[in-house]
Design a protein around this motif. Structure first.
Motif, PDB file in Angstrom:
ATOM      1  N   ASP A 277       8.385   8.533  -2.322  1.00 15.53           N
ATOM      2  CA  ASP A 277       7.582   9.650  -2.510  1.00 15.53           C
ATOM      3  C   ASP A 277       5.747  10.119  -2.291  1.00 15.53           C
ATOM      4  OD1 ASP A 277       8.536   8.997  -5.392  1.00 15.53           O
ATOM      5  OD2 ASP A 277       7.078   7.224  -5.684  1.00 15.53           O
ATOM      6  N   ALA A 278       5.573   9.506  -0.884  1.00 16.59           N
ATOM      7  CA  ALA A 278       4.996  10.302  -0.112  1.00 16.59           C
ATOM      8  C   ALA A 278       5.127  11.278   0.663  1.00 16.59           C
ATOM      9  CB  ALA A 278       4.531   8.934   1.484  1.00 16.59           C
ATOM     10  N   LEU A 279       6.687  11.042   1.133  1.00 11.62           N
ATOM     11  CA  LEU A 279       8.047  12.456   1.754  1.00 11.62           C
ATOM     12  C   LEU A 279       8.389  13.488   0.647  1.00 11.62           C
ATOM     13  CD1 LEU A 279      10.709  10.239   3.114  1.00 11.62           C
ATOM     14  CD2 LEU A 279       8.671  11.664   4.465  1.00 11.62           C
ATOM     15  N   HIS A 280       7.820  12.818  -0.818  1.00 13.64           N
ATOM     16  CA  HIS A 280       8.295  14.339  -1.789  1.00 13.64           C
ATOM     17  C   HIS A 280       6.540  14.715  -1.999  1.00 13.64           C
ATOM     18  CE1 HIS A 280       8.252  15.905  -5.832  1.00 13.64           C
ATOM     19  NE2 HIS A 280       9.398  15.943  -5.342  1.00 13.64           N
ATOM     20  N   SER A 281       5.609  13.856  -1.846  1.00 11.03           N
ATOM     21  CA  SER A 281       4.143  14.333  -2.213  1.00 11.03           C
ATOM     22  C   SER A 281       4.047  15.251  -0.673  1.00 11.03           C
ATOM     23  CB  SER A 281       3.636  13.595  -1.848  1.00 11.03           C
ATOM     24  OG  SER A 281       3.443  13.150  -2.865  1.00 11.03           O
TER      25      SER A 281
ATOM     26  N   PRO B 284       1.258  -1.229   0.054  1.00 12.13           N
ATOM     27  CA  PRO B 284       0.215   0.282   0.413  1.00 12.13           C
ATOM     28  C   PRO B 284       0.871   1.245  -0.141  1.00 12.13           C
ATOM     29  CG  PRO B 284       0.112  -1.085   1.909  1.00 12.13           C
ATOM     30  CD  PRO B 284       0.652  -1.749   1.270  1.00 12.13           C
ATOM     31  N   VAL B 285       0.043   2.394  -0.510  1.00  9.35           N
ATOM     32  CA  VAL B 285       1.467   3.352  -0.787  1.00  9.35           C
ATOM     33  C   VAL B 285       0.722   4.393   0.569  1.00  9.35           C
ATOM     34  CG1 VAL B 285       1.855   5.591  -2.302  1.00  9.35           C
ATOM     35  CG2 VAL B 285       0.955   3.850  -3.292  1.00  9.35           C
ATOM     36  N   PRO B 286       2.027   5.399   0.770  1.00 16.39           N
ATOM     37  CA  PRO B 286       1.894   5.816   2.285  1.00 16.39           C
ATOM     38  C   PRO B 286       1.012   7.110   2.284  1.00 16.39           C
ATOM     39  CG  PRO B 286       4.225   4.698   1.920  1.00 16.39           C
ATOM     40  CD  PRO B 286       2.986   5.058   0.959  1.00 16.39           C
ATOM     41  N   ASP B 287       0.242   7.248   2.969  1.00 20.04           N
ATOM     42  CA  ASP B 287      -0.647   8.985   3.292  1.00 20.04           C
ATOM     43  C   ASP B 287       0.524   9.796   2.984  1.00 20.04           C
ATOM     44  OD1 ASP B 287      -2.420  10.369   3.311  1.00 20.04           O
ATOM     45  OD2 ASP B 287      -3.337   9.827   5.206  1.00 20.04           O
ATOM     46  N   PRO B 288       0.722  10.521   2.265  1.00 22.52           N
ATOM     47  CA  PRO B 288       1.173  11.777   2.242  1.00 22.52           C
ATOM     48  C   PRO B 288       0.724  11.868   3.614  1.00 22.52           C
ATOM     49  CG  PRO B 288       0.508  11.039  -0.519  1.00 22.52           C
ATOM     50  CD  PRO B 288      -0.231  10.664   0.762  1.00 22.52           C
ATOM     51  N   ALA B 289       0.443  12.620   4.277  1.00 21.56           N
ATOM     52  CA  ALA B 289      -0.219  13.169   5.269  1.00 21.56           C
ATOM     53  C   ALA B 289       0.698  12.945   6.353  1.00 21.56           C
ATOM     54  CB  ALA B 289      -1.445  13.614   5.387  1.00 21.56           C
ATOM     55  N   ARG B 290       0.955  11.687   5.831  1.00 18.84           N
ATOM     56  CA  ARG B 290       1.475  11.307   7.658  1.00 18.84           C
ATOM     57  C   ARG B 290       3.174  11.134   7.234  1.00 18.84           C
ATOM     58  NH1 ARG B 290      -0.378   9.794  11.443  1.00 18.84           N
ATOM     59  NH2 ARG B 290      -0.108   7.787  12.135  1.00 18.84           N
ATOM     60  N   ALA B 291       3.173  11.537   6.031  1.00 22.34           N
ATOM     61  CA  ALA B 291       4.564  11.326   5.674  1.00 22.34           C
ATOM     62  C   ALA B 291       5.301  11.849   6.757  1.00 22.34           C
ATOM     63  CB  ALA B 291       5.573  11.624   4.246  1.00 22.34           C
ATOM     64  N   GLY B 292       6.811  11.109   6.988  1.00 21.12           N
ATOM     65  CA  GLY B 292       7.833  11.421   8.447  1.00 21.12           C
ATOM     66  C   GLY B 292       7.229  11.514   9.746  1.00 21.12           C
ATOM     67  N   ASP B 293       6.096  10.546  10.268  1.00 19.35           N
ATOM     68  CA  ASP B 293       5.393  10.295  11.395  1.00 19.35           C
ATOM     69  C   ASP B 293       5.876   9.077  11.869  1.00 19.35           C
ATOM     70  OD1 ASP B 293       4.157  12.751  10.918  1.00 19.35           O
ATOM     71  OD2 ASP B 293       2.314  12.295  11.137  1.00 19.35           O
ATOM     72  N   THR B 294       6.582   8.255  11.179  1.00 19.76           N
ATOM     73  CA  THR B 294       7.313   6.603  10.647  1.00 19.76           C
ATOM     74  C   THR B 294       8.437   6.706  11.186  1.00 19.76           C
ATOM     75  OG1 THR B 294       7.422   6.312   8.674  1.00 19.76           O
ATOM     76  CG2 THR B 294       4.778   6.005   9.724  1.00 19.76           C
TER      77      THR B 294
END
Length: 114
Positions: A67-71, A3-13
């Protein structure tokens, strides 16, 4: 398929934090390579370790997480280097701006010319 990570939560993990640590290391040059068929790969060169006999190698980073971090605006891409087989971008971590309180005009220091 992952699954593609949610960009809004990127950096939270923890994984995102580890990726940002690698990308933000000034001694590690991370690149994104995009092939003509659309395949994307984030990677960096891991140098050989002296005294261990280990040779250097390219290390791939998880594409969906990067890609999620970039978004989410946590990493940026540099100017593209284009050739017929691929387009390559330098990847850099975005530094968080320091939060400074706004200074009201009446509290600003007065500088007088001599």
């Amino acid at each position: 398929m992952q699954p593609v990570p949610d960009p809004a939560r990127a950096g939270d993990t923890r994984a995102s934090a580890d990726l940002l640590r690698v990308i933000g290391d000034p001694g590690t040059a991370v690149f994104l390579t995009v092939r003509p068929d659309g395949r994307r790969r984030y990677c960096y060169w891991q140098p050989p370790e002296p005294g261990t006999g280990r040779t250097g190698c390219y290390v791939a980073l998880p594409t969906a997480a990067c890609d999620a971090l970039h978004s989410a605006g946590r990493i940026t891409l540099g100017e593209p280097l284009v050739d017929p087989a691929r387009t390559t971008y330098r990847v850099r971590a975005v530094r968080k701006a320091l939060r400074t309180p706004a200074v009201s005009p009446r509290l600003a220091p007065v500088i007088r010319a001599a």
